[in-house]
Design a protein around this motif. Structure first.
Motif, short mmCIF file in Angstrom:
data_model
loop_
_atom_site.label_atom_id
_atom_site.label_comp_id
_atom_site.label_asym_id
_atom_site.label_seq_id
_atom_site.Cartn_x
_atom_site.Cartn_y
_atom_site.Cartn_z
N PHE A 259 0.83 -1.20 0.00
CA PHE A 259 0.00 0.00 0.00
C PHE A 259 0.87 1.25 0.00
CE2 PHE A 259 -3.49 2.48 2.40
CZ PHE A 259 -4.04 2.91 1.21
N LEU A 260 1.89 1.27 0.82
CA LEU A 260 2.79 2.42 0.87
C LEU A 260 3.53 2.58 -0.45
CD1 LEU A 260 4.34 2.10 4.46
CD2 LEU A 260 2.49 3.59 3.69
N ASP A 261 3.89 1.47 -1.08
CA ASP A 261 4.55 1.53 -2.40
C ASP A 261 3.67 2.24 -3.42
OD1 ASP A 261 7.07 0.48 -2.08
OD2 ASP A 261 6.46 -1.58 -2.47
N ARG A 262 2.40 1.87 -3.44
CA ARG A 262 1.47 2.44 -4.42
C ARG A 262 1.26 3.94 -4.17
NH1 ARG A 262 2.67 -1.96 -5.64
NH2 ARG A 262 1.36 -3.61 -6.52
N ILE A 263 1.12 4.31 -2.91
CA ILE A 263 0.94 5.73 -2.59
C ILE A 263 2.20 6.51 -2.95
CG2 ILE A 263 0.56 7.39 -0.73
CD1 ILE A 263 -1.14 5.31 0.67
N THR A 264 3.36 5.94 -2.66
CA THR A 264 4.64 6.59 -2.99
C THR A 264 4.74 6.85 -4.48
OG1 THR A 264 5.73 5.52 -1.11
CG2 THR A 264 7.14 6.37 -2.86
N ASN A 265 4.40 5.85 -5.29
CA ASN A 265 4.45 6.02 -6.75
C ASN A 265 3.44 7.06 -7.22
OD1 ASN A 265 6.46 4.06 -6.94
ND2 ASN A 265 5.00 2.40 -7.30
N ASP A 266 2.28 7.07 -6.58
CA ASP A 266 1.22 7.99 -6.99
C ASP A 266 1.63 9.45 -6.76
OD1 ASP A 266 -1.26 8.56 -8.06
OD2 ASP A 266 -2.30 8.42 -6.15
N ILE A 267 2.10 9.75 -5.56
CA ILE A 267 2.49 11.14 -5.30
C ILE A 267 3.82 11.48 -5.98
CG2 ILE A 267 1.21 11.19 -3.13
CD1 ILE A 267 3.82 11.03 -1.63
N GLY A 268 4.63 10.46 -6.27
CA GLY A 268 5.85 10.70 -7.03
C GLY A 268 5.56 11.18 -8.44
N SER A 269 4.51 10.63 -9.04
CA SER A 269 4.10 11.07 -10.37
C SER A 269 3.62 12.52 -10.34
CB SER A 269 2.98 10.16 -10.89
OG SER A 269 2.48 10.61 -12.13
N THR A 270 2.87 12.87 -9.30
CA THR A 270 2.41 14.26 -9.15
C THR A 270 3.59 15.20 -8.95
OG1 THR A 270 0.33 13.48 -8.19
CG2 THR A 270 0.93 15.78 -7.80
N SER A 271 4.58 14.76 -8.16
CA SER A 271 5.77 15.57 -7.94
C SER A 271 6.49 15.88 -9.25
CB SER A 271 6.72 14.84 -6.99
OG SER A 271 7.94 15.53 -6.85
N ASP A 272 6.53 14.91 -10.15
CA ASP A 272 7.18 15.13 -11.45
C ASP A 272 6.41 16.13 -12.29
OD1 ASP A 272 9.28 14.34 -13.41
OD2 ASP A 272 7.57 13.61 -14.55
N ILE A 273 5.08 16.07 -12.26
CA ILE A 273 4.25 17.03 -13.00
C ILE A 273 4.51 18.44 -12.49
CG2 ILE A 273 1.88 17.77 -13.42
CD1 ILE A 273 1.07 14.81 -13.38
N ILE A 274 4.56 18.59 -11.15
CA ILE A 274 4.83 19.90 -10.56
C ILE A 274 6.22 20.40 -10.93
CG2 ILE A 274 5.28 21.04 -8.35
CD1 ILE A 274 2.88 19.69 -7.22
N ARG A 275 7.19 19.49 -10.93
CA ARG A 275 8.57 19.88 -11.28
C ARG A 275 8.63 20.43 -12.69
NH1 ARG A 275 12.39 18.21 -14.39
NH2 ARG A 275 11.18 16.38 -15.05
N LYS A 276 7.99 19.75 -13.63
CA LYS A 276 8.03 20.19 -15.03
C LYS A 276 7.35 21.54 -15.19
CE LYS A 276 8.23 15.55 -17.03
NZ LYS A 276 7.52 14.51 -17.81
N GLN A 277 6.20 21.72 -14.52
CA GLN A 277 5.49 23.00 -14.62
C GLN A 277 6.32 24.12 -14.01
OE1 GLN A 277 2.56 23.16 -16.22
NE2 GLN A 277 2.30 25.36 -15.97
N SER A 278 6.94 23.84 -12.88
CA SER A 278 7.73 24.85 -12.19
C SER A 278 9.00 25.19 -12.95
CB SER A 278 8.08 24.35 -10.78
OG SER A 278 8.87 25.29 -10.10
N GLU A 279 9.59 24.19 -13.58
CA GLU A 279 10.88 24.39 -14.24
C GLU A 279 10.76 25.03 -15.62
OE1 GLU A 279 14.80 21.69 -15.54
OE2 GLU A 279 13.19 20.83 -14.30
#
Length: 383
Positions: A259-279
């Motif tokens: 369960f923690l693995d799945r949540i980690t991957n889920d918010i990790g994907s969101t983090s990448d979207i934010i990084r691209k928008q910010s950068e």
């Protein structure tokens, strides 16, 4: 001596005034033209058009109200569950099997067996209720789908924050529903998939933007909120079965790891979207997509704040036995800290800028902190 200078500035301000007046006149011209045409018509034409305009204004007023008023929004909503008072993990028996002392001459009947409800399921069902019952589901509203003169609202600075927030919450709910079906709601390898959870997962995967009618079919459709309400009912039905000890919640450590693995991957994907928008799109207050990214991430963390808090209650024995209780509490605290960021206007400025703030980078920082803690807890559990 100063007269020429004063006259010069007077001419400048007069020119600016004329320019502003021309812009306003250009904007108002089509409306004035339509108004003059409307006044010249008879009541046979003016009546239906007037009624249509009143309906349209009322429709837009309702739309604006629903997008601006967030009913039930509370970053401290987890407190209402009193999770700290729970003493047993989800699915464990709490009573029953003992016989009450019967009156003389009567046969003793065993008390009904009861088990602990899943806090994860309760929070997930309540998040759905918050999204589609306490609030209108913005993404499938007709005016939201029509956009601003055909332009997607997500590409404008207006009326899209609540929709993005709701989709973020729904992302956390969807991910949790999948894990409930695949692992948490069954004993892997020895039991079948729970039918209530299976239906809930299927309904939550339904498209987020479906209205009563669509361009792909002339037949009426079931709108998105109805599917989500059905999923909510199925989740509550599962928890009722679990409370009656007729369903399974498998609170093993390997299930928590997954369960923690799945949540980690889920918010990790969101983090990448934010990084691209910010950068790559750091336009400060003029980045019209920054608010979508921010409020989606905020909604996702809002959902996981409740779901992970509930997980701490459902897996309390595992968390204490493996010694990750301090780290778990720190993760929950970081999630709550992220929810304190509620700027009125989202700015995506440069990280080294001094005029426009960078809200996306701040949100990304909190996401990475939470993700780092989830990875650390997962590693401890896997040892």
């Amino acid at each position: 001596m100063l007269d020429p200078i004063v006259a010069f500035f007077q001419r400048i301000f007069a020119a600016i005034g004329r320019g502003i007046g021309m812009v306003i006149a250009w904007i108002l011209w089509p409306f004035m033209t339509v108004a003059n045409w409307y006044r010249a018509r008879g009541w046979i034409i003016k009546g239906p058009i007037g009624i249509a305009l009143v309906v349209l204004v009322a429709f837009y007023a309702y739309f604006i109200w629903q997008t601006q008023v967030w009913s039930g929004f509370n970053p401290d909503y987890v407190n209402a569950y009193n999770l700290g008072q729970r003493k047993q993990d989800a699915g464990t028996a709490t009573g029953g099997t003992a016989s009450a002392t019967p009156p003389a001459g009567d046969l003793a009947e065993p008390e009904p067996k009861t088990c602990v409800r899943s806090a994860i399921v309760d929070v997930t069902a309540d998040l759905i209720d918050f999204n589609v019952n306490q609030n209108a589901w913005i993404s499938s509203m007709l005016l939201y789908k029509l956009g601003l003169f055909g332009l997607d609202w997500d590409k404008t600075p207006w009326f899209d924050n609540k929709a993005s927030f709701q989709r973020g919450v729904n992302q956390a709910v969807r991910r949790t529903a999948v894990e409930l079906v695949d692992a948490l709601g069954r004993v892997r390898g020895t039991s079948g998939i729970n039918a209530d959870l299976q239906r809930a997962r299927g309904n939550l995967q339904f498209d987020e933007e479906t209205w009563y009618f669509g361009s792909d079919s002339l037949l009426p459709k079931t709108p998105t909120p109805n599917y989500y309400r059905t999923a909510m009912a199925d989740l509550r039905k599962f928890n009722a079965s679990l409370e009656a000890c007729d369903a399974i919640f498998d609170g093993r450590s390997d299930n928590l790891i997954e369960f923690l693995d799945r949540i980690t991957n889920d918010i990790g994907s969101t983090s990448d979207i934010i990084r691209k928008q910010s950068e790559f799109q750091n336009g400060g207050w003029f980045d019209t997509r920054a608010d979508d990214r921010f409020w989606f991430a905020y909604g996702q963390l809002y959902g996981y704040y409740g779901i992970l808090s509930a997980s701490g209650a459902d897996f309390e024995a595992v968390i204490k036995a493996r010694g990750i209780e301090p780290l778990w509490k720190a993760t929950i605290s970081q999630l709550r800290s992220a929810l304190k960021i509620q700027p009125a206007i989202i700015s995506n400025g440069k990280e080294d800028g001094w005029i426009m703030p960078t809200h996306l980078a701040t949100m990304g920082f909190y996401i990475l902190r939470v993700r780092s803690n989830l990875v650390e807890m997962r590693d401890v559990l896997a040892r």
